[in-house]
Write a protein that holds these residues in place. Structure first.
Motif, mmCIF file in Angstrom:
data_model
loop_
_atom_site.group_PDB
_atom_site.id
_atom_site.type_symbol
_atom_site.label_atom_id
_atom_site.label_comp_id
_atom_site.label_asym_id
_atom_site.label_seq_id
_atom_site.Cartn_x
_atom_site.Cartn_y
_atom_site.Cartn_z
ATOM 1 N N LYS A 24 54.275 97.266 -9.947
ATOM 2 C CA LYS A 24 52.989 97.691 -9.375
ATOM 3 C C LYS A 24 51.904 96.628 -9.509
ATOM 4 O O LYS A 24 50.945 96.617 -8.740
ATOM 5 N N GLY A 25 52.036 95.717 -10.457
ATOM 6 C CA GLY A 25 51.020 94.687 -10.634
ATOM 7 C C GLY A 25 51.266 93.413 -9.854
ATOM 8 O O GLY A 25 50.464 92.473 -9.930
ATOM 9 N N LEU A 26 52.342 93.359 -9.081
ATOM 10 C CA LEU A 26 52.666 92.136 -8.341
ATOM 11 C C LEU A 26 51.809 92.015 -7.088
ATOM 12 O O LEU A 26 51.543 93.007 -6.396
ATOM 13 N N ASN A 27 51.404 90.791 -6.775
ATOM 14 C CA ASN A 27 50.708 90.562 -5.514
ATOM 15 C C ASN A 27 51.739 90.358 -4.406
ATOM 16 O O ASN A 27 52.950 90.242 -4.686
ATOM 17 N N PRO A 28 51.327 90.313 -3.135
ATOM 18 C CA PRO A 28 52.302 90.194 -2.045
ATOM 19 C C PRO A 28 53.210 88.975 -2.153
ATOM 20 O O PRO A 28 54.409 89.051 -1.842
ATOM 21 N N SER A 29 52.668 87.850 -2.600
ATOM 22 C CA SER A 29 53.497 86.646 -2.736
ATOM 23 C C SER A 29 54.555 86.828 -3.817
ATOM 24 O O SER A 29 55.729 86.438 -3.633
ATOM 25 N N GLU A 30 54.175 87.417 -4.933
ATOM 26 C CA GLU A 30 55.125 87.667 -6.016
ATOM 27 C C GLU A 30 56.180 88.678 -5.593
ATOM 28 O O GLU A 30 57.366 88.531 -5.935
ATOM 29 N N SER A 31 55.770 89.692 -4.848
ATOM 30 C CA SER A 31 56.728 90.693 -4.365
ATOM 31 C C SER A 31 57.741 90.057 -3.421
ATOM 32 O O SER A 31 58.936 90.385 -3.455
ATOM 33 N N ALA A 32 57.275 89.141 -2.586
ATOM 34 C CA ALA A 32 58.176 88.453 -1.667
ATOM 35 C C ALA A 32 59.156 87.572 -2.421
ATOM 36 O O ALA A 32 60.364 87.545 -2.105
ATOM 37 N N LEU A 33 58.662 86.846 -3.425
ATOM 38 C CA LEU A 33 59.550 86.012 -4.239
ATOM 39 C C LEU A 33 60.577 86.864 -4.973
ATOM 40 O O LEU A 33 61.761 86.509 -5.046
#
Length: 236
Positions: free
Chosen positions: A78-87
């Motif tokens: 839940k704390g990930l930003n979109p870039s981190e979620s994509a990675l």
């Protein structure tokens, strides 16, 4: 109480199944209470392990299980930003859709010694009269799956060359961080641990295992997570 159905523990590790280990690791990282029932995939939904029962719900496939756990219990991402979620998604695909098949080749087709270790671990719970037949049938089926994926069409040295590139990518992504995406565990860590421990910390020998063991950050990562989340499995 949520029930996790998976293979019996073996090799001193959480599970010989990459996906069972991934699922249980998420449960432990998210501090979700659960019980375990050991089984074989013969009668499992979709014919594979793991699967869970949560009340009246029966759910198979680690991806859908984790989606349920995130929605009903706790979302480690839940704390990930979109870039981190994509990675995170891209690395999970690398681990689960490519490195997995390299390790399956190592277990089921690479050497007879590996096959005998794998056969005993997977099928040892069966009566002797059934064990060899079941092992033969499943070895053939999984061999066809490995070939159908495409990895099984290559020479052994080519398969392991590709697997070592996966190891390099994981080592570079982890770097000197505690977890892959920072200081807190996420779904990527549950997946990475489940697959790395079944690559470098099990009695299946291969050039990919040797390459993984040469990466000190990956060795330390696997040891650290096993110590932190599976203290009950530590050897005396």
């Amino acid at each position: 109480m949520l029930i996790l159905y998976q293979f019996q523990r073996t090799w001193g590790n959480p599970n010989l199944s990459h996906f069972c280990c991934k699922t249980e690791t998420y449960l432990r990282m998210a501090e979700i209470e659960y019980d375990i029932k050991t089984t074989l995939p013969l009668s499992a939904p979709k014919g594979k392990l793991p699967y869970i029962k949560d009340g009246d719900l029966k759910l198979a496939d680690s991806r859908f299980i984790l989606r349920h756990l995130k929605t009903r219990y706790k979302d480690l991402d839940k704390g990930l930003n979109p870039s981190e979620s994509a990675l995170s998604l891209a690395m999970q695909r690398l681990i689960e859709e490519h490195l997995f098949w390299v390790t399956m080749y190592s277990r089921w087709q690479y050497t007879d010694a590996n096959w005998q270790v794998n056969k005993k671990a997977v099928f040892g719970v069966l009566p002797p009269v059934i064990r060899d037949v079941a092992a033969l049938v499943y070895r053939y089926r999984i061999g066809r799956q490995i070939y159908g994926h495409g990895i099984g069409r290559h020479k052994p040295e080519e398969i392991f060359e590709l697997g070592m590139l996966d190891i390099d990518a994981l080592s570079a992504c982890l770097g000197d961080k505690k977890y892959f995406l920072g200081d807190q565990p996420t779904t990527l860590d549950a997946s990475a641990f489940g697959f790395l421990i079944n690559t470098i910390a099990c009695p299946i020998e291969s050039p990919v295992k040797d390459h993984g063991l040469s990466k000190s950050n990956l060795r330390n990562y696997v040891d650290r997570i096993k110590t932190e989340y599976y203290a009950d499995l530590r050897q005396p």
